[in-house]
Write an enzyme that holds these catalytic residues in place. Structure first.
Site, PDB file in Angstrom:
ATOM      1  CG  MET A  16      -1.917   2.947  -6.231  1.00 37.88           C
ATOM      2  SD  MET A  16      -2.708   3.463  -7.762  1.00 37.88           S
ATOM      3  CE  MET A  16      -1.754   4.910  -8.202  1.00 37.88           C
ATOM      4  N   PRO A  17       1.045   2.705  -4.509  1.00 36.55           N
ATOM      5  CG  PRO A  17       3.202   2.874  -5.426  1.00 36.55           C
ATOM      6  CD  PRO A  17       2.100   3.692  -4.802  1.00 36.55           C
TER       7      PRO A  17
END
Lengths: 134, 134, 134
Positions: free
Chosen positions: A1-2
């Site tokens: 997700m980053p």
């Protein structure tokens, strides 16, 4: 997700840019224990003069090799975890001859439910993906 | 108020890019019931290799047509509302032949008072604009 | 610490872009009393059509000179302080012949510990930098 936005001046080769991105990703993998393929970077090259990055009063000079890194990821990690990540990123970039002076990082938090990796689904909410531990 | 950043690889025509943006806006209009002219997109094209978007472990491959979407808007909407928005965006892009695999969305929240649409005024605070219902 | 992303259409000279950035920075300096060298801007030029910025229903038209400004900085400042900043930015840009209609601002908050200005250190946490008053 980053989701990581990386902004640099023109001047690196495609391979150098790819190694830069990979180095940042490896630091995140090592520090945050996310899946290997949780890799989302947007790299933008700029003509000289369109990135301004002074020293905030710390007393150093940057070079045109400056790397502006903006990390968007879920909130909840500790300040210590973030600081370990910042250090790991600078360490990985040092291996690529990016000076410590040239590593700028900003971090913005949201929630696991704020991400959709495809198909219009929020995979951390549907359970298709495990939410990374914080 | 949503400010939407859309990052894609080079390769689409100006008209295709315009339709992509319009499709995303139409999804937001339909789901969030904002004014038609509450339309703020910044589209950036990138050379191949400067967008990295793997699958976070979900088990699929993206194509060079990947569309990276980052939505900045006021907080307060429910998780269900966000998920409906994500699905609507993917549906609209599917009509433009963007595969579900190629739709990446990240969402970042702020407050109504964090926006100025012109003249240096915060129009949701001055009352010039009604704050969209959440 | 503010990281400011500035997105504009192609058409300004390098000097005009530099003055635009400087004007925005001067407004932040004046309003937020940050150090002079706390100056971090990323400017991106776009082909016509890739910035969409309508009026949110306010009833005006923008020109191709539109300036999209996104400010990332620590949270905690008052709504009044933000509104003063927005007004000061528009005032500075007016001096550069940017119309009030063409000044769009979005603001996103994080924390002092979310920034690293170099060397992988979080200088507001280590104490190397004083956290700007809010």
């Amino acid at each position: 997700m980053p989701l990581v936005r990386i902004d640099v001046n023109h001047g690196r080769t495609a391979e150098q840019l790819q190694r830069l991105s990979r180095g940042i990703h490896d630091a995140i993998l090592a520090e945050y224990a996310i899946p290997e393929r949780d890799y989302f970077h947007i790299l933008t090259e700029h003509p000289q003069g369109q990135i301004v990055a002074q020293d905030a009063g710390l007393g150093f000079e940057r070079t045109p090799d400056v790397v502006m890194i903006q990390i968007f990821t879920q909130g909840g990690r500790s300040q210590a975890a973030k600081q370990s990540l910042f250090a790991a990123i600078a360490d990985r970039l040092a291996e690529l001859d990016v000076a410590g002076e040239d590593v700028f990082i900003g971090y913005v938090e949201n929630a696991a439910g704020d991400w959709s990796f495809g198909f219009g689904r929020a995979q951390y909410v549907t359970g298709e993906l495990a939410v990374p531990r914080k």
